[in-house]
Motif scaffolding. Structure first.
Motif, PDB file in Angstrom:
ATOM      1  N   LYS A  86       5.960   0.565   8.024  1.00 28.60           N
ATOM      2  CA  LYS A  86       6.880   1.640   7.651  1.00 28.60           C
ATOM      3  C   LYS A  86       8.067   1.083   6.884  1.00 28.60           C
ATOM      4  N   ASN A  91       5.847   7.825   4.507  1.00 26.95           N
ATOM      5  CA  ASN A  91       5.309   6.500   4.167  1.00 26.95           C
ATOM      6  C   ASN A  91       5.198   5.591   5.386  1.00 26.95           C
ATOM      7  N   PHE A 124       2.377   4.121   7.971  1.00 31.84           N
ATOM      8  CA  PHE A 124       0.930   3.936   7.947  1.00 31.84           C
ATOM      9  C   PHE A 124       0.453   3.191   9.187  1.00 31.84           C
ATOM     10  N   CYS A 127      -2.422   0.794  10.421  1.00 31.93           N
ATOM     11  CA  CYS A 127      -3.328  -0.137   9.747  1.00 31.93           C
ATOM     12  C   CYS A 127      -4.136  -0.930  10.777  1.00 31.93           C
ATOM     13  N   GLU A 159      -5.449  -3.707   5.172  1.00 34.28           N
ATOM     14  CA  GLU A 159      -4.822  -2.385   5.182  1.00 34.28           C
ATOM     15  C   GLU A 159      -3.307  -2.505   5.223  1.00 34.28           C
ATOM     16  N   ALA A 165      -2.133  -3.217   1.718  1.00 29.55           N
ATOM     17  CA  ALA A 165      -2.223  -2.006   0.898  1.00 29.55           C
ATOM     18  C   ALA A 165      -1.076  -1.049   1.215  1.00 29.55           C
ATOM     19  N   ALA A 166      -0.723  -0.933   2.493  1.00 29.24           N
ATOM     20  CA  ALA A 166       0.379  -0.061   2.889  1.00 29.24           C
ATOM     21  C   ALA A 166       1.704  -0.577   2.343  1.00 29.24           C
ATOM     22  N   ALA A 217       2.203  -2.224  -0.301  1.00 23.18           N
ATOM     23  CA  ALA A 217       2.257  -1.974  -1.744  1.00 23.18           C
ATOM     24  C   ALA A 217       2.681  -0.551  -2.076  1.00 23.18           C
ATOM     25  N   ARG A 218       2.531   0.365  -1.132  1.00 25.36           N
ATOM     26  CA  ARG A 218       2.876   1.775  -1.375  1.00 25.36           C
ATOM     27  C   ARG A 218       4.320   2.102  -1.004  1.00 25.36           C
ATOM     28  N   ILE A 219       5.044   1.110  -0.464  1.00 28.61           N
ATOM     29  CA  ILE A 219       6.409   1.354   0.007  1.00 28.61           C
ATOM     30  C   ILE A 219       7.399   0.629  -0.901  1.00 28.61           C
ATOM     31  N   ASP A 220       8.397   1.355  -1.364  1.00 29.22           N
ATOM     32  CA  ASP A 220       9.487   0.744  -2.126  1.00 29.22           C
ATOM     33  C   ASP A 220      10.540   0.233  -1.150  1.00 29.22           C
TER      34      ASP A 220
END
Length: 318
Positions: A157, A166, A168, A170, A175, A178-179, A181-184
């Motif tokens: 998180k 956002n 996740f 995992c 995983e 990948a998570a 990579a989706r978080i700024d």
């Protein structure tokens, strides 16, 4: 009393904040207060707060513009002149409104506003700082990982976000990567806790009854929190007295460990580990005040209707 309610803002919790502001403004007017509603991200345009919570956060380009406008307004003398009430009621969630930045400016100006002191708000907003402070005070927290563990269920998180956006679950290192990579921004990796989830509100010196959270699909994400039928929240939580007391004690310990006191308010989120023992996940310095929010639910179980809760938050303002 003349009160300025600030809501909306630039964060991905903008829709939740607008709903909180709408509910608070209506409640305060019902109590006889004079209320102005201002959205710092769109001022000088009129705020358009609505009780219905949108499904999506603002698109990236819109969020960037909202942040730029919010920061520009903070440097405007005319903006501050419009916030001329006896108390500024912070119904902002996330970003500038909950990071302590806005609260610090209000303190510097000598304005009376709701919410805990700016330095405590900042510590609560950064989940990594929160976990570190709680662990140092011997409050049980989830185990954190500096690097992605393999074959270990984890929660990934943002360290600087809220409303379960956002977040996740995992199952392995792949995983987790990948998570991330989706978080700024900074990320927190914690062990997955399989037990029931609870939240406990604390308003001044009063600890409210724990709320048991039962997500409809087993995951208490953004939609489960705020969309109709997304979850079931039960208060008082149907637990044995020993667990009930433990949840309330941990909520009090957590808030004092972070620097809260009897003149502040907040909400503490907890989850049971595999042994059934509660661990503290985070502390919310400006918890939601919408029709779907958990602090008003707990306040109702304690005998406060929503206007009474808002009035008590006003009384605690500093």
């Amino acid at each position: 009393m003349k009160i300025t309610v600030l809501g909306g803002g630039e964060s991905n919790e903008r829709a939740v904040s607008a709903a909180s502001a709408a509910a608070v403004a209506n409640a305060l007017r019902a109590l006889g207060h004079s209320v102005d509603e201002i959205d710092p991200a769109v001022w000088p345009r009129a705020a358009t707060f609505a009780a219905q919570i949108g499904v999506d956060a603002p698109p990236a380009a819109e969020a960037k513009q909202l942040e730029a406008d919010f920061r520009s307004n903070l440097g405007s003398a005319a903006f501050w002149a419009d916030i001329d009430g006896d108390v500024v009621f912070l119904a902002l969630h996330g970003g500038i409104g909950e990071s302590g930045e806005l609260k610090a400016l209000l303190e510097q100006r000598g304005s009376t506003s709701t919410g805990v002191r700016s330095e405590v708000m900042a510590r609560s907003w950064d989940k990594a700082d929160t976990i570190a402070a709680l662990a140092a005070a011997s409050v049980p927290v989830p185990r954190s990982f500096a690097t992605p563990p393999d074959r270990t269920a984890c929660i990934v998180k943002p360290a600087l976000d809220g409303s379960s956006i956002n977040v996740f679950k995992c199952a392995d290192a792949g995983e987790i990567e990948a998570a991330i990579a989706r978080i700024d921004g900074p990320v927190l990796i914690e062990e997955f806790l399989p037990g029931a989830e609870f939240t406990v509100g604390v308003v001044g010196a009063r600890v409210l009854p724990p709320v048991l959270i039962e997500p409809g699909d087993g995951w208490f994400g953004y939609a489960a929190k705020y969309q109709p039928g997304g979850s079931r929240e039960i208060c008082p939580a149907p637990v044995d007295p020993a667990l009930n007391d433990r949840l309330m004690d941990l909520a009090t310990q957590s808030m004092y460990a972070l620097g809260y006191g009897d003149t502040s308010y907040g909400r503490v989120d907890l989850m049971l580990d595999a042994t059934g023992a509660p661990r503290v996940l985070e502390v919310n310095s400006l918890p939601g005040l919408t029709g779907a929010s958990l602090l008003p639910l707990a306040a109702g179980a304690a005998g406060w209707d929503f206007p009474a809760l808002c009035q008590e938050i006003l009384r605690l303002a500093t």
